[in-house]
Design a protein around this motif. Structure first.
Motif, PDB file in Angstrom:
ATOM      1  N   PRO A 103     -18.975  99.995 -53.670  1.00  0.00           N
ATOM      2  CA  PRO A 103     -18.429  99.682 -54.999  1.00  0.00           C
ATOM      3  C   PRO A 103     -19.537  99.651 -56.072  1.00  0.00           C
ATOM      4  O   PRO A 103     -19.056  99.890 -57.217  1.00  0.00           O
ATOM      5  CB  PRO A 103     -18.157  98.097 -54.613  1.00  0.00           C
ATOM      6  N   THR A 104     -20.751  99.796 -55.902  1.00  0.00           N
ATOM      7  CA  THR A 104     -21.821  99.832 -56.995  1.00  0.00           C
ATOM      8  C   THR A 104     -22.138 101.205 -57.242  1.00  0.00           C
ATOM      9  O   THR A 104     -22.427 101.650 -58.426  1.00  0.00           O
ATOM     10  CB  THR A 104     -23.064  99.054 -56.558  1.00  0.00           C
ATOM     11  N   SER A 105     -22.427 101.997 -56.095  1.00  0.00           N
ATOM     12  CA  SER A 105     -23.062 103.351 -56.583  1.00  0.00           C
ATOM     13  C   SER A 105     -21.949 104.535 -56.301  1.00  0.00           C
ATOM     14  O   SER A 105     -22.238 105.605 -56.707  1.00  0.00           O
ATOM     15  CB  SER A 105     -24.031 103.750 -55.283  1.00  0.00           C
ATOM     16  N   PHE A 106     -20.638 104.117 -55.740  1.00  0.00           N
ATOM     17  CA  PHE A 106     -19.559 105.186 -55.576  1.00  0.00           C
ATOM     18  C   PHE A 106     -20.055 106.146 -54.795  1.00  0.00           C
ATOM     19  O   PHE A 106     -19.440 107.284 -54.983  1.00  0.00           O
ATOM     20  CB  PHE A 106     -19.110 105.322 -57.084  1.00  0.00           C
ATOM     21  N   LYS A 107     -21.024 105.883 -53.553  1.00  0.00           N
ATOM     22  CA  LYS A 107     -21.343 106.998 -52.679  1.00  0.00           C
ATOM     23  C   LYS A 107     -20.595 106.688 -51.604  1.00  0.00           C
ATOM     24  O   LYS A 107     -20.435 105.658 -51.218  1.00  0.00           O
ATOM     25  CB  LYS A 107     -22.913 106.908 -52.470  1.00  0.00           C
ATOM     26  N   LEU A 108     -20.101 107.861 -50.686  1.00  0.00           N
ATOM     27  CA  LEU A 108     -19.426 107.593 -49.535  1.00  0.00           C
ATOM     28  C   LEU A 108     -20.453 106.767 -48.475  1.00  0.00           C
ATOM     29  O   LEU A 108     -21.609 107.181 -48.348  1.00  0.00           O
ATOM     30  CB  LEU A 108     -19.000 109.029 -48.780  1.00  0.00           C
ATOM     31  N   VAL A 109     -20.046 105.981 -47.679  1.00  0.00           N
ATOM     32  CA  VAL A 109     -20.587 105.221 -46.654  1.00  0.00           C
ATOM     33  C   VAL A 109     -19.913 105.323 -45.349  1.00  0.00           C
ATOM     34  O   VAL A 109     -18.556 105.147 -45.309  1.00  0.00           O
ATOM     35  CB  VAL A 109     -20.590 104.051 -47.054  1.00  0.00           C
ATOM     36  N   PHE A 110     -20.525 105.979 -44.373  1.00  0.00           N
ATOM     37  CA  PHE A 110     -19.863 106.200 -43.074  1.00  0.00           C
ATOM     38  C   PHE A 110     -20.330 105.088 -42.147  1.00  0.00           C
ATOM     39  O   PHE A 110     -21.788 105.169 -41.682  1.00  0.00           O
ATOM     40  CB  PHE A 110     -20.083 107.886 -42.543  1.00  0.00           C
ATOM     41  N   ASN A 111     -19.415 104.347 -41.608  1.00  0.00           N
ATOM     42  CA  ASN A 111     -19.932 103.411 -40.463  1.00  0.00           C
ATOM     43  C   ASN A 111     -19.399 104.017 -39.089  1.00  0.00           C
ATOM     44  O   ASN A 111     -18.352 103.775 -38.766  1.00  0.00           O
ATOM     45  CB  ASN A 111     -19.046 102.027 -40.688  1.00  0.00           C
ATOM     46  N   ARG A 112     -20.217 104.665 -38.473  1.00  0.00           N
ATOM     47  CA  ARG A 112     -20.189 105.526 -37.281  1.00  0.00           C
ATOM     48  C   ARG A 112     -19.622 104.629 -36.208  1.00  0.00           C
ATOM     49  O   ARG A 112     -18.568 104.922 -35.442  1.00  0.00           O
ATOM     50  CB  ARG A 112     -21.225 106.046 -36.770  1.00  0.00           C
TER      51      ARG A 112
END
Length: 134
Positions: A103-112
């Motif tokens: 929500p702050t960087s608007f980068k994709l986060v992948f929780n494997r």
């Protein structure tokens, strides 16, 4: 024991109650992760099978005797960071929320650890940054 497998079955087997037969005849629980089944087309089903190792092997032998191709789906989702544009389209189709946008960087986060390798994100990615390492 659990095994994740991809089943590919011919057009003539499309109406066969596969998961029912696995449960009834072999005491195998089948959790359907992804299904692509349509009349008069080759069908694919990604399932997680749970049961005793001998029952799993017997069930897989039965599937192969029905001309159903069985391949072990042990791969993982891979995201090419160089290609990803962080558009977030993949987050909308991820059933386990393994893909989210920070929500702050608007980068994709992948929780494997949350990923079930359903592969729904792969065709959704407009830049083809998501694949499997099968």
């Amino acid at each position: 024991m659990k095994k994740r497998v991809k089943l590919t079955f011919p057009k003539r087997s499309i109406h066969m109650p596969i998961t029912y037969r696995l449960a009834k005849d072999f005491n195998i629980a089948a959790n359907i992760i992804r299904a692509q089944v349509a009349p008069n087309q080759v069908g694919t089903l990604v399932v997680e099978l749970s049961g005793d190792i001998d029952q799993l092997n017997d069930g897989i032998d039965w599937l192969e005797a029905q001309d159903i191709q069985v391949s072990v789906a042990s791969g993982e989702i891979v995201i090419n960071e160089d290609l990803c544009v962080h558009c977030g389209l993949c987050t909308g189709v991820c059933p386990t929320r393994a893909l989210t946008l920070d929500p702050t960087s608007f980068k994709l986060v992948f929780n494997r650890s949350r990923c079930i390798v359903c592969e729904q994100c792969i065709p959704t990615c407009p830049v083809q940054a998501i694949s499997t390492n099968l």
